[in-house]
Design a protein around this motif. Sequence first.
Motif, mmCIF file in Angstrom:
data_model
loop_
_atom_site.group_PDB
_atom_site.id
_atom_site.type_symbol
_atom_site.label_atom_id
_atom_site.label_comp_id
_atom_site.label_asym_id
_atom_site.label_seq_id
_atom_site.Cartn_x
_atom_site.Cartn_y
_atom_site.Cartn_z
ATOM 1 N N HIS A 139 0.798 -1.217 0.000
ATOM 2 C CA HIS A 139 0.000 0.000 0.000
ATOM 3 C C HIS A 139 0.838 1.277 0.000
ATOM 4 O O HIS A 139 0.269 2.378 -0.046
ATOM 5 N N LEU A 140 2.160 1.154 0.036
ATOM 6 C CA LEU A 140 3.023 2.326 0.102
ATOM 7 C C LEU A 140 3.771 2.548 -1.211
ATOM 8 O O LEU A 140 4.283 1.588 -1.795
ATOM 9 N N PRO A 141 3.867 3.797 -1.674
ATOM 10 C CA PRO A 141 4.732 4.073 -2.832
ATOM 11 C C PRO A 141 6.179 3.789 -2.467
ATOM 12 O O PRO A 141 6.543 3.763 -1.281
ATOM 13 N N MET A 142 7.006 3.600 -3.468
ATOM 14 C CA MET A 142 8.373 3.145 -3.208
ATOM 15 C C MET A 142 9.172 4.146 -2.387
ATOM 16 O O MET A 142 10.019 3.764 -1.582
ATOM 17 N N ASN A 143 8.922 5.418 -2.550
ATOM 18 C CA ASN A 143 9.690 6.404 -1.796
ATOM 19 C C ASN A 143 9.261 6.515 -0.335
ATOM 20 O O ASN A 143 9.852 7.273 0.437
ATOM 21 N N GLU A 144 8.263 5.712 0.061
ATOM 22 C CA GLU A 144 7.842 5.675 1.462
ATOM 23 C C GLU A 144 8.125 4.329 2.128
ATOM 24 O O GLU A 144 7.786 4.119 3.291
ATOM 25 N N GLN A 145 8.747 3.401 1.411
ATOM 26 C CA GLN A 145 9.096 2.100 1.992
ATOM 27 C C GLN A 145 10.231 2.289 3.003
ATOM 28 O O GLN A 145 11.130 3.102 2.796
ATOM 29 N N ASN A 146 10.209 1.512 4.087
ATOM 30 C CA ASN A 146 11.275 1.624 5.089
ATOM 31 C C ASN A 146 12.352 0.564 4.881
ATOM 32 O O ASN A 146 12.231 -0.318 4.017
ATOM 33 N N ASP A 147 13.418 0.657 5.664
ATOM 34 C CA ASP A 147 14.547 -0.263 5.526
ATOM 35 C C ASP A 147 14.125 -1.711 5.749
ATOM 36 O O ASP A 147 14.640 -2.627 5.099
ATOM 37 N N TYR A 148 13.221 -1.946 6.662
ATOM 38 C CA TYR A 148 12.773 -3.318 6.939
ATOM 39 C C TYR A 148 12.134 -3.937 5.699
ATOM 40 O O TYR A 148 12.446 -5.077 5.323
ATOM 41 N N ALA A 149 11.256 -3.190 5.045
ATOM 42 C CA ALA A 149 10.597 -3.711 3.849
ATOM 43 C C ALA A 149 11.581 -3.917 2.713
ATOM 44 O O ALA A 149 11.518 -4.914 1.989
ATOM 45 N N LEU A 150 12.507 -2.993 2.548
ATOM 46 C CA LEU A 150 13.437 -3.047 1.426
ATOM 47 C C LEU A 150 14.502 -4.121 1.584
ATOM 48 O O LEU A 150 14.980 -4.669 0.588
ATOM 49 N N ARG A 151 14.863 -4.478 2.835
ATOM 50 C CA ARG A 151 16.007 -5.379 3.032
ATOM 51 C C ARG A 151 15.711 -6.658 3.811
ATOM 52 O O ARG A 151 16.432 -7.636 3.672
ATOM 53 N N TRP A 152 14.638 -6.681 4.613
ATOM 54 C CA TRP A 152 14.481 -7.778 5.560
ATOM 55 C C TRP A 152 13.151 -8.529 5.466
ATOM 56 O O TRP A 152 13.071 -9.676 5.897
ATOM 57 N N ARG A 153 12.109 -7.923 4.969
ATOM 58 C CA ARG A 153 10.768 -8.503 5.050
ATOM 59 C C ARG A 153 10.642 -9.719 4.134
ATOM 60 O O ARG A 153 10.841 -9.649 2.925
ATOM 61 N N LYS A 154 10.272 -10.847 4.719
ATOM 62 C CA LYS A 154 10.111 -12.082 3.959
ATOM 63 C C LYS A 154 8.780 -12.090 3.218
ATOM 64 O O LYS A 154 7.769 -11.560 3.692
ATOM 65 N N LEU A 155 8.780 -12.717 2.065
ATOM 66 C CA LEU A 155 7.572 -12.858 1.260
ATOM 67 C C LEU A 155 6.716 -13.997 1.811
ATOM 68 O O LEU A 155 7.222 -15.072 2.118
ATOM 69 N N ARG A 156 5.410 -13.737 1.929
ATOM 70 C CA ARG A 156 4.460 -14.762 2.352
ATOM 71 C C ARG A 156 3.407 -14.964 1.266
ATOM 72 O O ARG A 156 3.146 -14.068 0.460
ATOM 73 N N HIS A 157 2.755 -16.122 1.311
ATOM 74 C CA HIS A 157 1.774 -16.444 0.276
ATOM 75 C C HIS A 157 0.532 -15.567 0.346
ATOM 76 O O HIS A 157 -0.210 -15.473 -0.640
ATOM 77 N N ASP A 158 0.290 -14.914 1.497
ATOM 78 C CA ASP A 158 -0.887 -14.070 1.601
ATOM 79 C C ASP A 158 -0.595 -12.601 1.303
ATOM 80 O O ASP A 158 -1.470 -11.749 1.435
ATOM 81 N N HIS A 159 0.627 -12.284 0.883
ATOM 82 C CA HIS A 159 0.948 -10.903 0.553
ATOM 83 C C HIS A 159 0.254 -10.483 -0.747
ATOM 84 O O HIS A 159 0.094 -11.283 -1.675
ATOM 85 N N LEU A 160 -0.102 -9.215 -0.779
ATOM 86 C CA LEU A 160 -0.854 -8.674 -1.915
ATOM 87 C C LEU A 160 0.080 -7.990 -2.906
ATOM 88 O O LEU A 160 1.156 -7.509 -2.532
#
Length: 237
Positions: A139-160
């Motif tokens: 739900h966030l544009p790329m310039n609002e993504q944080n470090d966790y999302a960009l480098r650490w967040r694992k992909l899950r099957h329920d992600h949109l």
Amino acid sequence: MPRTFAIGDVHGCHVALTTLLDVICPNGDDRLIFLGDYVNRGDNSKGVLDTLMSLSKSCQTVFVMGNHEFIMLDGLKYRDDFEFWLGVGGDKTLQSFGLLPVRSECWHLPFAYVDFLRQTVDYFETKDFIFCHAFIYHHLPMNEQNDYALRWRKLRHDHLPHDSGKTVICGHTEQRNGQILSLNDGKIICIDTWACGGGCLSALQVSGDDGMILYQADNLGNSSVSKLDIASLSSRI
């Protein structure tokens, strides 16, 4: 027509990387987008970095920062982060430079390599695609993504899928069966196929006259090429 490739997590696997590049055979018009995690765990991070730095002279390249580049830079800078870096494969990275896995050896790491890692980007975006290391918030544009999302967040099957409608191509979430993962009718594609753990290194051609093509190579120098479509990707969940 120029080709665009996304290339997954290399993790010091130099044989797999050079084998993959030999099969792709990029030219000056092609664009190679590397999704991060060039260092640690594999046996030859130095060789990987040498190849990547040289590749920039012969074709268009984009280097995204993965969490392992982030860990390495912090480990080189901060005493408290050094042991953590060693524990996730930094020992092998130092050894690939002929250095001992002790903090005092970090001073002997050539600055050109450190500078290369510092210049990596958070993500890369085109009209149709978002290329990133880990999995971003939909739900966030790329310039609002944080470090966790960009480098650490694992992909899950329920992600949109991302609200932009663009296809997100990422790494980070290793697919230990050696197959790329596709979700939401091909709007999310993960190409980390566990090169450092017995799998292979993957490159996905996303543009060019031949359509979407998957190139893979392992650490024994074996390679494969297969043409893909969205339906076949979605069947690999």
